[in-house]
Write an enzyme that holds these catalytic residues in place. Structure first.
Site, PDB file in Angstrom:
ATOM      1  N   GLU A 156       0.818  -1.217   0.000  1.00  0.00           N
ATOM      2  CA  GLU A 156       0.000   0.000   0.000  1.00  0.00           C
ATOM      3  C   GLU A 156       0.853   1.270   0.000  1.00  0.00           C
ATOM      4  O   GLU A 156       0.765   2.116   0.896  1.00  0.00           O
ATOM      5  CB  GLU A 156      -0.963  -0.004   1.192  1.00  0.00           C
ATOM      6  CG  GLU A 156      -2.017  -1.089   1.098  1.00  0.00           C
ATOM      7  CD  GLU A 156      -3.082  -1.005   2.184  1.00  0.00           C
ATOM      8  OE1 GLU A 156      -4.170  -1.571   1.981  1.00  0.00           O
ATOM      9  OE2 GLU A 156      -2.808  -0.389   3.251  1.00  0.00           O
ATOM     10  N   GLU A 314      -6.745  -7.426  -1.090  1.00  0.00           N
ATOM     11  CA  GLU A 314      -7.268  -7.334   0.276  1.00  0.00           C
ATOM     12  C   GLU A 314      -8.696  -6.830   0.256  1.00  0.00           C
ATOM     13  O   GLU A 314      -9.038  -5.931  -0.511  1.00  0.00           O
ATOM     14  CB  GLU A 314      -6.453  -6.351   1.127  1.00  0.00           C
ATOM     15  CG  GLU A 314      -5.082  -6.770   1.540  1.00  0.00           C
ATOM     16  CD  GLU A 314      -4.428  -5.726   2.450  1.00  0.00           C
ATOM     17  OE1 GLU A 314      -5.189  -4.956   3.107  1.00  0.00           O
ATOM     18  OE2 GLU A 314      -3.197  -5.654   2.493  1.00  0.00           O
TER      19      GLU A 314
END
Length: 669
Positions: A156, A314
């Site tokens: 991320e 995710e």
């Protein structure tokens, strides 16, 4: 050999299913229990090692591979593939202690403290030196393991260090500006630096936009662009090492693409990914989270090459832990979310994380194995989803066909509208775009949420909501789309400034004034609580404009108030049959839906309310996904082979309340 998405099969057999695995949080008895439960759930792949830097490199140049070797071997023995991470998201304590200068600095020049993730400045040469070392060490240690099928670079990017304002970043920004503009005179011209006497005589005089004072919007936007590029450069640094060691393995990183502007410009990053991957989480206050799932999928699919599959890296099984009030998902909601992502182009459904943590900042974040353990409704639903995904293996590699509707989404416009001094500083860019998506999504229309620089010639309808920053080339392509017979909808706050944040003169929206045949001479933003009504019954709030009509028809006018009788929505029909609409008013979601149905020819398809339908194809077969977001059983006319139940459907498909069905049919059918 270099890995190519077009030449290679998907990294897993069938759809990828699993999640982030953090065995370092648990003892070895739990590891063995994990293997049993993973097999029971149908897990095919886990993401491993994301936060393991300090566990692997226990001191500078000193490695301890024992535990990681053991877990890698254990996963291999149980037939579970590994998406192996480079652990650069979490610099170890010894590194931060030795080099605290690598920590990010916020715009008030407060340095971040150790203890969070992504605790590094992307421009720091010191960080990059240490990062290169651990990336190479991990690649050489595990890249030759047969069940390591993909590289997961860091984690991320930008989720904690999207903007760093330290002196090192400032120097890097100056170099970036020099490369972009070539001369300080060109920068002054582009930024309009003469205002407030901010003319620069050298690049060394340019500073990062620190502090909370009013700033030159061009300077702020360029810093946002620079910051995105700096993080991308770190990814490319890691990718280069991974490709050198294991050219046969795909490399990706997990984006954070949703309905709000991204922290970095992931759409610009996408061409550098072998597989485009995303993390997506719904928001607790969202009245329609299922549409947010579809929106993110429609954005992700547009980032791929030729609408190839992407990967949901995710999402959550139930509640997250980082919102003010963390709503648990309803029974079946996790399955519907997962299958919707697949319907919109993902070849997998991965989660954060496998087992809910006992300790740490995310201890109350849901997981595939909850704190309650396997004897729980949640884990039983995880197992049921695993069964569904296993049966959907034929879907792998299929793609969506070209959609009818394109909606333009631009991070730079979102960044610009959210910062600095604007006519209204409370408008949400993401909401404006998503409201238009909702109008088409509720009619089960095929949609793509594309970037302005992408090809949109195949669409029939193009929506341009709040495209505040626009290049001349993009404005011209939008015009040509309409002149070629397409339908274009342009909303307020589109085409307002150039890429240098300079207002386009002659009336708003300057970039589209000639195309629309109507223009605004003054913005009239409404105050909180104020609303408006149009003469056809449409309503809205937040935004109105004083519009002058030159060569267009008026679709709807304001009633009452200072704008009584003035145009709010206009339509211009072009010689080639194209139509261009200007929506100058902040219509509410219901009114946007009415406009879409009444003006754009998007009709109700006769399906029950609450039923989402989407399709993928592989050239020979079509896979039609039916997702029942209501609690009531639905029956619709359909035929094909149901991959979920294994039954053949000849006349009526029954979809239980809150459940999903997927029909497989020949393309010729």
């Amino acid at each position: 050999m270099t890995w190519s998405h077009s030449d290679n099969a998907w990294p897993t057999n069938g759809l990828s299913y699993g999640g982030d695995y953090n065995p370092e949080q648990w003892d070895r008895d739990t590891w063995r229990e994990d293997m049993r439960l993973m097999k029971a759930a149908g897990v095919t792949m886990v993401s491993l090692g994301i936060f393991s830097w300090g566990l692997l490199e226990v001191g500078e140049g000193h490695y301890d591979w024992e535990s990681m070797d053991e877990i890698v071997d254990l996963l291999g023995e149980h037939g579970i593939a590994i998406d192996m991470a480079t652990p650069t998201a979490a610099p170890p304590a010894w590194l931060l202690d030795k080099h605290p200068e690598i920590l990010p600095v916020d715009q008030d020049m407060q340095q971040h403290w150790p203890g969070a993730r992504l605790g590094w400045c992307p421009s720091s040469p010191t960080f990059r030196t240490y990062a290169k070392s651990i990336v190479r060490a991990v690649a050489e240690r595990y890249g030759n393991r047969g069940h390591v099928v993909m590289w997961h670079a860091s984690n991320e990017y930008g989720g904690g260090n999207a903007r760093c304002y330290c002196d090192v970043s400032q120097d890097a920004f100056r170099q970036w500006l020099s490369a972009k503009y070539g001369s300080i005179d060109a920068l002054n011209e582009a930024w309009g630096s003469a205002f407030w006497g901010h003319t620069f005589r050298s690049f060394d005089q340019v500073t990062a936009p620190r502090g909370n004072d009013a700033k030159n919007p061009a300077r702020v936007l360029d810093y946002d662009r620079f910051s995105s590029d700096a993080l991308l450069d770190v990814f490319l640094m890691e990718r280069e090492i991974l490709k050198e060691v294991t050219p046969e393995l795909p490399v990706t990183t997990n984006f954070m693409v949703g309905a709000e502007p991204d922290v970095v410009n992931y759409a610009r990053w996408a061409p550098h990914m072998d597989i485009v991957a995303n993390d997506h989480y719904t928001r607790s206050p969202d009245p329609c989270p299922q549409q947010d799932v579809a929106f993110s999928g429609d954005r992700m699919r547009a980032m791929t090459t030729d609408r190839r599959p992407w990967l949901l890296m995710e999402h959550s099984t139930s509640a997250v832990n980082w919102q003010p009030r963390n709503r648990a998902k309803e029974p079946g909601e996790m399955i519907r979310n997962s299958i919707s992502h697949v319907a919109h182009g993902s070849d997998g459904a991965m989660f954060f994380q496998w087992r809910a943590s006992r300790s740490g900042a995310e201890q109350f974040h849901s997981a595939m194995v909850p704190h309650a353990g396997e004897d729980s409704d949640l884990f039983r639903e995880v197992c049921r989803l695993g069964g569904y995904l296993e049966r959907l293996a034929p879907v792998v590699g299929s793609r969506t066909s070209a959609p009818r509707v394109g909606i333009l989404f631009d991070d730079e416009s979102g960044w610009s509208l959210s910062k600095g001094i604007k006519p209204c500083n409370e408008l949400k860019y993401g909401r404006a775009v998503r409201d238009w998506h909702h109008a088409f999504w509720t009619g089960n229309e095929s949609i793509e949420v594309a970037s302005p620089w992408q090809d949109f010639a195949d669409y029939e309808v193009l929506v341009v909501p709040a495209l505040y920053v626009v290049e001349d080339e993009v404005a011209e392509r939008i015009s040509q789309f309409a002149l070629g017979g397409g339908t274009v909808v342009i909303t307020y706050l589109s085409g307002i400034v150039t890429p240098d944040s300079a207002v386009r003169l002659g009336g708003y929206p300057g970039a589209f004034r000639d195309l629309l045949g109507a223009w605004c001479e003054e913005f009239r933003p409404l105050q909180a609580g104020e609303t408006f009504t149009l003469d056809n019954g449409w309503t809205g709030a937040d935004w109105t404009e004083l519009v002058r009509v030159a060569d267009a028809e008026i679709v709807a006018r304001y009633t009452g108030g200072a704008l009584d009788g003035r145009a709010a929505v206009t339509r211009r029909t072009l010689d080639g049959g194209g139509r261009v609409y200007y929506v100058s008013a902040g219509l509410d979601r219901a009114s946007i839906g009415n406009l879409v149905r009444q003006e754009l020819g998007i009709r109700a398809n006769g399906l029950p309310e609450g039923l989402e339908v989407a399709a993928r194809e592989n050239g020979e077969e079509r896979f039609t996904f039916y997702i029942n977001h209501s609690r009531d059983e639905m029956g619709i006319p359909a035929h094909g082979h149901d991959l979920i139940t294994g039954e053949d459907v000849s006349h009526t498909l029954t979809i239980p309340g809150g459940d999903v069905r997927v029909l497989r049919t020949p393309i010729s059918a």
